[in-house]
Scaffold this active site. Structure first.
Site, PDB file in Angstrom:
ATOM      1  N   ASN A 234      10.788   8.004 -10.655  1.00 23.45           N
ATOM      2  CA  ASN A 234       9.820   8.116 -11.753  1.00 23.45           C
ATOM      3  C   ASN A 234      10.473   9.075 -12.747  1.00 23.45           C
ATOM      4  OD1 ASN A 234       7.934   6.458 -10.504  1.00 23.45           O
ATOM      5  ND2 ASN A 234       7.029   8.167  -9.379  1.00 23.45           N
ATOM      6  N   GLU A 315       4.423   0.678 -10.754  1.00 22.83           N
ATOM      7  CA  GLU A 315       3.567   1.862 -10.762  1.00 22.83           C
ATOM      8  C   GLU A 315       3.609   2.578 -12.110  1.00 22.83           C
ATOM      9  OE1 GLU A 315       4.898   4.025  -7.236  1.00 22.83           O
ATOM     10  OE2 GLU A 315       3.443   2.899  -6.050  1.00 22.83           O
ATOM     11  N   LYS A 384      13.153  -1.795  -0.210  1.00 20.02           N
ATOM     12  CA  LYS A 384      12.618  -0.943   0.867  1.00 20.02           C
ATOM     13  C   LYS A 384      12.669  -1.693   2.192  1.00 20.02           C
ATOM     14  CE  LYS A 384       9.600   2.055  -1.843  1.00 20.02           C
ATOM     15  NZ  LYS A 384       8.292   2.679  -2.051  1.00 20.02           N
ATOM     16  N   ASP A 389       5.362  -0.310   1.935  1.00 18.99           N
ATOM     17  CA  ASP A 389       5.761   0.990   1.414  1.00 18.99           C
ATOM     18  C   ASP A 389       5.972   2.009   2.529  1.00 18.99           C
ATOM     19  OD1 ASP A 389       6.337   2.990  -0.348  1.00 18.99           O
ATOM     20  OD2 ASP A 389       4.288   3.303  -1.049  1.00 18.99           O
ATOM     21  N   GLU A 417       6.595  10.648   4.056  1.00 15.36           N
ATOM     22  CA  GLU A 417       5.391  10.451   3.244  1.00 15.36           C
ATOM     23  C   GLU A 417       4.227   9.918   4.077  1.00 15.36           C
ATOM     24  OE1 GLU A 417       5.977   7.843  -0.120  1.00 15.36           O
ATOM     25  OE2 GLU A 417       3.860   7.885  -0.655  1.00 15.36           O
ATOM     26  N   TRP A 567      -4.556  -0.169  -3.527  1.00 18.43           N
ATOM     27  CA  TRP A 567      -4.330   1.243  -3.204  1.00 18.43           C
ATOM     28  C   TRP A 567      -5.368   1.728  -2.195  1.00 18.43           C
ATOM     29  CZ3 TRP A 567      -3.298   3.813  -8.690  1.00 18.43           C
ATOM     30  CH2 TRP A 567      -1.998   3.468  -9.109  1.00 18.43           C
TER      31      TRP A 567
END
Ligand code: GCV
Length: 724
Positions: A234, A315, A384, A389, A417, A567
């Site tokens: 990002n 995103e 990924k 995710d 995460e 989400w």
């Protein structure tokens, strides 16, 4: 007399000061990672090593050879307790000779041409061989960096007390680009980082080169990591301005001798934000020109700049689709800008759109598969490991094997995460291996994901593996001491994915703690079981994405009514009184169709679907009988309870290790395990109570009642969780 007393007091105080200073210098805070180089305890081994190593000969003076010298000067005297030093000439015995045929006349004399020919630019050989009729250990490579990798391998042999009497080792990496991805922001916060702030002190750069930068580079070189992307995907366009490029240059200069190349994240809208253009359209000639000039400028600072990593149209990040262009248009434009200088573009496939009603896990495949064959030769599409995710468990991403004309790069996440962040001990090699060993059937049986990414299946020339870093400025680097093992195993697997999780854990434990078997064996079991234990108390049987909102800390299966359905947690588990799970077969979202037929058949059929992916692919009634003979509901409960119990066993095993570990690190792990035990119970009780509100069934007899009510867990609202 008074004078003497005064002198003695003075001497004593000095001595005390010295002792205190040494204590704090050698505080066991984990800073030394797996590069501790403590004196070898086993006296027989020590004696043997001493007899075989009395000096080393390195001819040449490149910065990398200087690094090798420094490492040997640090390691050998400490490991062997002997003053081993560099010599210009061979001595009667105990020689270690390191170098390349170009810089070492001694190595040039040896019949190594054939061996080295197959080792490539980074491989090496370590041999016990006669040189001028004297027995010695030779570490030879085609490049100085290869020699550095070989040196670290040799030091590992000593650190892990291996026999070095007759060495005949050769090793070359299976993957070309082995790259850490830091998600570090310019303000030093780290997205999903749980080990303090960013290592990069942008404020003091370029003038101040912190010793940590060099120790970071040493650690990476010791496990073969050869690239680092310094900042967050990002991205902040400021990074590409001269003020920051000066700073990046300083880091690149510091890392270069260690074979560590620097890459940058590129914000797609940079031409507008820092270039004063009106558009970032990749087909606009001015935009192309801007990126070309910007790349040329970067190369003036960093002649061996590696290239760009890009997150686009994902995103909220800008990208080529803002201008009606494809991902290939965007990637190719940047690839052209760096191609002449040998740069690459790592273009991420982690994309999902706000507007799409499609099952989110299908979107990357749907967008990228049609682009196969349209990317430039210097583009890697970075995928990924799984299609969602970085969940505790996901099936392999269906793009692996599906793009035979496009090099695909693996992206693993080292930072935890979704795996308990830095409060939990989760050794991730089994997770990485599970993906790498998965069979895509792209070209029949045996077409593993590993063979896709090492280029052998589809003859990709460009290959890569990325690991989202778990490193921060905590003294122990990774927040949890055992997080270091994930950095370590990522590097080892990127070099050689055929290594087993057991071998890697064994190496890491021996170097990080001790070679003593009563410690290594049980603690290795803790590591090897830790991932499955965590899956059981978080997301067993294929559950996914049921974590806390936004910070992703703790359980949140009740999360719903958020700006985007995908989400939330309810979108993924779909629990109701009838059952639970996401139907991804042809009757449901048909995500299964993205896999090759044998995989489709296996995963798509309730009877053959591996239980670990059951609720990922199927919607199953609560009374469904699983392989154990239990109903789905009972099995789910047993797994939640079993997982939490597993952490108690980890605690028991660790608590018995006090004799083998220094008190500081022993206590660190002990305390973190007690946090993990609490968190495992939190996950267990919250999830069992929540799912029970749908199954309407009792928790099986013999299992303890949850400690609180569901309302209690739903109201918990942890604040200031790091890494957001
Ligand atoms: C860097 C997930 C994480 C984001 C991360 C994103 C990505 O959504 O929660 O923090 O952003 O993945 O991989 O780009």
């Amino acid at each position: 007399m008074r004078n003497n007393i005064g002198k003695n007091i003075c001497l004593f105080s000095l001595l005390l000061l010295f002792c205190l200073a040494s204590v704090s210098v050698f505080a066991e805070d984990g800073y030394r990672l797996w590069q501790r180089y403590d004196l070898i305890k086993d006296t027989k081994t020590l004696k043997n090593y001493r007899s075989q190593l009395s000096q080393y000969v390195i001819q040449g003076n490149s910065p990398t050879l200087t690094v090798i010298r420094k490492e040997l000067q640090l390691a050998l005297p400490n490991l062997l307790g002997n003053p081993i030093s560099e010599a210009k000439q061979l001595s009667g015995k105990g020689n270690l000779v390191i170098g390349t045929p170009q810089n070492s006349a001694l190595i040039k004399e040896l019949p190594l041409t054939d061996k080295l020919a197959s080792m490539g630019p980074e491989g090496y050989v370590i041999l016990t061989t006669p040189v001028n009729r004297k027995k010695m250990v030779v570490i030879a490579a085609n490049t100085d960096v290869g020699a550095l990798y070989g040196t670290f391998h040799f030091l590992k042999l000593l650190q892990t007390n291996q026999n070095i009497d007759q060495l005949g080792i050769s090793s070359a990496p299976k993957i070309k680009h082995r790259v850490l991805n830091h998600w570090d922001n310019l303000d030093r916060t780290v997205e999903r980082g749980y080990a303090g702030f960013s290592l990069w002190n942008w404020h003091k750069l370029p003038d101040y080169i912190d010793q940590r930068y060099l120790d970071y580079a040493r650690a990476n070189a010791s496990i073969g990591i050869n690239g680092t992307v310094l900042t967050n995907v990002n991205a902040n366009a400021l990074l590409l301005t001269p003020v920051y490029l000066e700073k990046v240059k300083a880091l690149a200069d510091a890392f270069r001798p260690y074979g560590l190349k620097v890459y940058l994240t590129a914000r797609f809208s940079a031409p507008i934000e820092i270039g004063g253009l009106k558009t970032a359209d990749p087909l606009d000639p001015q935009v192309k020109d801007w990126w070309k000039k910007k790349s040329d400028e970067i190369y003036t600072y960093i002649p061996d700049f590696g290239g760009f990593l890009v997150k686009a149209n994902s995103e909220g990040q800008p990208g080529p689709q803002n201008y009606g262009r494809s991902h290939a248009d965007g990637a190719n434009m940047m690839a052209d800008a760096v191609a002449a200088k040998g740069g690459i573009v790592m273009w991420r496939a982690f994309v999902y759109s706000n507007e799409m009603p499609e099952d989110r896990i299908k979107q990357a495949y749907n967008e990228f598969k049609p682009l196969d064959g349209t990317f430039r030769k210097n583009v890697l599409v970075q995928v990924k490991n799984g299609p969602l995710d970085f969940q505790p468990r996901e099936p392999f991403h269906p793009l692996f094997g599906a793009m035979p004309k496009t090099p695909l790069m693996m992206e693993f996440q080292l930072t935890q995460e979704y795996l308990g962040q830095a409060t939990q001990l989760v050794y991730q090699a089994p997770l990485y291996k599970e993906t790498l060993d998965a069979d895509t059937y792209a070209q029949g049986e045996g077409s593993t994901v590993a063979k896709v990414i090492d280029g052998s299946l589809h003859s990709y020339e460009l290959t890569g593996m990325a690991g989202v870093s778990n490193i921060g400025n905590d003294r122990n680097w990774t927040g949890h001491l055992f997080g270091q093992s994930n950095w370590y195993c990522f590097g080892r697997l990127a070099w050689d994915y055929t290594l087993t999780s057991t071998t890697i854990a064994d190496e890491w434990l021996r170097m990080t703690f001790t070679n003593e078997a009563p410690f290594v064996n049980p603690v290795k079991d803790i590591m090897l079981d830790s991932r499955e234990t965590m899956v059981n108390y978080m997301t067993s049987l294929g559950l996914h994405h049921i974590m806390g909102w936004s910070h992703h800390y703790g359980p949140g299966p009740w999360i719903k009514d958020k700006p985007r359905a995908d989400w939330t947690a309810v979108y993924y588990h779909r629990a109701s009184t009838e059952g639970i799970g996401f139907d991804r077969t042809a009757k449901g979202s048909n995500a299964i169709a993205q896999y090759f037929p044998p995989v489709q058949q296996k995963f798509g059929n309730l009877a053959t679907c591996p239980e670990e992916f059951l609720l990922w692919f199927h919607r199953v009634p609560w009374d469904y009988k699983v392989k154990s003979g239990q109903t789905l509901w009972d099995e789910l409960c047993y797994r939640y309870y079993g997982g939490a119990e597993g952490v108690k066993q980890m605690q028991q095993t660790w608590n018995a290790q006090a004799a083998y570990v220094d008190p500081e690190r022993f206590q660190h792990v002990k305390t973190h395990l007690s946090i993990q035990e609490k968190e495992a119970r939190w996950w267990r009780d919250a999830c069992v109570l929540y799912f029970q509100s749908f199954s309407k069934k009792p928790i099986p007899a013999g299992l303890a009642k949850p400690e609180q009510t569901l309302e209690y867990y739903m109201k918990l609202d942890p604040k200031f969780v790091p890494g957001i």
